[in-house]
Design an enzyme around this catalytic site. Structure first.
Site, short mmCIF file in Angstrom:
data_model
loop_
_atom_site.label_atom_id
_atom_site.label_comp_id
_atom_site.label_asym_id
_atom_site.label_seq_id
_atom_site.Cartn_x
_atom_site.Cartn_y
_atom_site.Cartn_z
N ASP A 124 38.12 50.67 37.87
CA ASP A 124 38.53 51.72 38.81
C ASP A 124 39.77 52.43 38.28
O ASP A 124 40.75 51.76 37.91
CB ASP A 124 38.91 51.10 40.17
CG ASP A 124 37.69 50.84 41.05
OD1 ASP A 124 36.56 51.08 40.60
OD2 ASP A 124 37.91 50.40 42.20
N LYS B 201 32.65 57.51 43.01
CA LYS B 201 32.11 57.00 44.28
C LYS B 201 31.83 58.14 45.24
O LYS B 201 32.62 59.08 45.38
CB LYS B 201 33.12 56.06 44.94
CG LYS B 201 33.25 54.71 44.23
CD LYS B 201 34.16 53.79 45.03
CE LYS B 201 34.57 52.54 44.26
NZ LYS B 201 33.48 51.59 44.05
N ARG C 285 25.15 34.19 44.23
CA ARG C 285 24.36 32.97 44.45
C ARG C 285 23.18 33.22 45.38
O ARG C 285 22.08 32.73 45.16
CB ARG C 285 25.24 31.85 45.02
CG ARG C 285 26.12 31.20 43.99
CD ARG C 285 26.52 29.80 44.44
NE ARG C 285 27.44 29.17 43.51
CZ ARG C 285 27.06 28.46 42.46
NH1 ARG C 285 25.77 28.31 42.18
NH2 ARG C 285 27.95 27.91 41.66
N GLY D 273 36.44 41.93 44.33
CA GLY D 273 37.29 40.75 44.34
C GLY D 273 37.58 40.16 42.98
O GLY D 273 38.26 39.14 42.87
N SER E 174 40.86 47.03 42.16
CA SER E 174 42.31 46.89 42.28
C SER E 174 42.88 45.89 41.27
O SER E 174 44.06 45.94 40.95
CB SER E 174 42.65 46.41 43.70
OG SER E 174 41.80 47.04 44.64
#
Lengths: 302, 193
Positions: free
Chosen positions: A32, A89, A173, A222, A244
């Site tokens: 990003d 985006k 998963r 994340g 981030s």
């Protein structure tokens, strides 16, 4: 665009060109960036693409307000700064933002839950575009619905802007587990599975035959450290998006290079250890488990 | 012979699958150690700046050049891989090139992804469906290299001793002729199939 008369314009050829670009991004890191300076740092650190956006997800969380597609000048500035693919985006369902990004010549559009959704029921009809789309998914059914709409690439939603890998791990998963279930089911049960999943039958059949999604599956949401990136790759992600995690770390250039290194050789602990050592201090982060349901971005879209 | 596919970044999986369809169990090459053990190496499509960055980072850039110069390593480059094998049309254009192929390539010469396309080209008198993704253009071919296929007049597949380069993606189709040709490239001390 003028090509020779032999150029194929069939939808299948288009799909191959778009999914093909997604395949070329495998093994890499998509970062990003909010301006040309950050884009240059990302490219210099070995990013395989950059994602242009107005604010990184952790700032969107902190500042609130409506998050929209990046300013046109910023997208153009980023495109001019680098030679690697530039993604951007658009809001979920905002097909006009997507048209604008297509017009600018953006290489990939992320119809993203990180931005404020523009349509609470419908996603963009992605087959109507000459540029490929990536969409987030939390489970197999959601991934297949997006592919059904024309997405050329799937990524986990994870929980963007937290620096907490737990949700991306959960999504990876779950998708893998559901693929194994579809793979091992007898053929005559696939229609009932499609009904249960609320996913297109033809795509369920495809997953049954291939034993994987018909498009690549990347991790996002994340990823903050080289070890996070290697974990995602170990769980079957074919590349990683880092939001981030790069530009909210103490030393973005070092963190970016370290994440690239760990992603390329994720299966070798000695290399991942080196990358962790070389990385800048990670973003502080925020526990996804401690968040109220309405703070979660992954619940946007279906 | 021992075939490898550079697996640091890019479309290496489709190359492994294509080689597997030809009965060749190619290995994934991510380290100098693995690179020393192969006689044939595929440089896949991906991002040429990223591939260059990683090859340098892991001490493989010069090694590819040295082993090829010694006649020990045959190379196939597709798209970004082809960019790295050739020379830059403009010396200032990043990334640096291996220059083991006597041809000049210009990056992103057809434009952005919106301008990517697939087209029917001809190889050895038979049609081949070729996918061009943010493809480079071969703008000059030197006397050491031979053009094997063209699209709209531009060379898209060129061969020189021990090197094969395609600006398109033969690994994304079902036609294995480019890979077969690659496996037939001779190297010192190895018998081609």
């Amino acid at each position: 665009m003028s090509q020779s008369s032999a150029t194929l314009n069939a939808p299948q050829a288009e799909t191959q060109v778009h999914v093909g670009l997604a395949r070329m991004l495998c093994g890499g890191v998509i970062m990003d960036v909010t301006d040309a300076e950050q884009a240059r740092i990302a490219e210099g650190a070995g990013a395989s693409a950059v994602m242009a956006l107005e604010r990184v997800p952790s700032d969107i969380r902190k500042e609130g307000g409506v998050a929209r597609m990046a300013a046109i000048d910023k997208v153009l500035e980023i495109q001019a700064a680098v030679t690697i693919p530039v993604m951007a985006k658009a809001r979920i369902g905002h097909f006009v933002e997507a048209r604008v990004l297509e017009e600018l010549g953006v290489d990939f559009i992320d119809e993203s839950e990180v931005l404020t959704p523009a349509d609470s029921e419908h996603h963009i009809d992605k087959r109507a575009f000459r540029v490929p789309f990536v969409c987030g998914a939390t489970c197999l059914a959601e991934a297949l619905r997006r592919i059904g709409e024309g997405a050329a690439l799937i990524r986990t939603k994870g929980e963007a802007g937290t620096g907490d890998i737990v949700e991306a791990v959960r999504h990876l998963r779950l998708v893998n587990r559901e693929i194994r279930m579809v793979r091992s089911a007898p053929r005559e049960e696939l229609m009932a599975i499609a009904k249960e999943l609320r996913a297109p039958y033809e795509l369920v059949l495809k997953v049954h035959e291939l034993g994987r999604l018909p498009v690549p599956n990347f991790a996002a949401g994340g990823v903050a450290t080289p070890a996070d990136a290697a974990l995602a790759m170990s769980l079957g992600a074919e590349a990683v998006f880092v939001g981030s995690g790069i530009f909210k770390s103490a030393d973005p250039a070092r963190t970016a290079a370290a994440v690239v290194k760990a992603t390329a050789r994720w299966n070798e602990p000695a290399i991942v250890a080196q990358a962790c050592r070389e990385s800048g201090a990670p973003m502080r982060g925020q526990s996804a488990a401690a968040m109220a349901p309405d703070e979660r971005l992954a619940t946007r879209g279906w | 012979m021992q075939v490898g596919v550079l697996a640091l970044q890019g479309g290496f999986e489709p190359h492994l699958a294509m080689l597997s369809s030809l009965g060749v169990a190619a290995r994934e090459v991510r380290s100098p150690l693995a690179l020393r053990e192969v006689t044939h190496l595929v440089l896949p499509g991906g991002e040429s700046t990223t591939l260059h960055h990683l090859l340098e980072l892991f001490g493989m850039w010069e090694l590819v050049r040295e082993r090829h110069a010694a006649g020990e390593l045959a190379l196939l480059g597709t798209c970004a891989g082809a960019i790295l094998l050739g020379r830059a049309a403009d010396e200032r254009q990043r990334p640096p090139r291996l220059a083991v192929l006597d041809a000049e390539l210009e990056r992103n010469a057809y434009g952005r992804q919106r301008e990517s396309f697939s087209a029917r080209i001809e190889l050895e008198g038979e049609p081949l469906e070729a996918v061009f993704i943010r493809a480079p253009r071969i703008v000059r071919v030197g006397p050491q290299a031979r053009v094997l296929a063209r699209h709209a007049g531009d060379p898209v597949l060129v061969e020189a001793p021990g090197v094969l380069a395609a600006t398109f993606h033969p690994e994304l189709g079902r036609d294995a002729r480019v890979h077969r040709r690659f496996l037939g490239l001779a190297v010192r001390g190895a018998i081609a199939v």
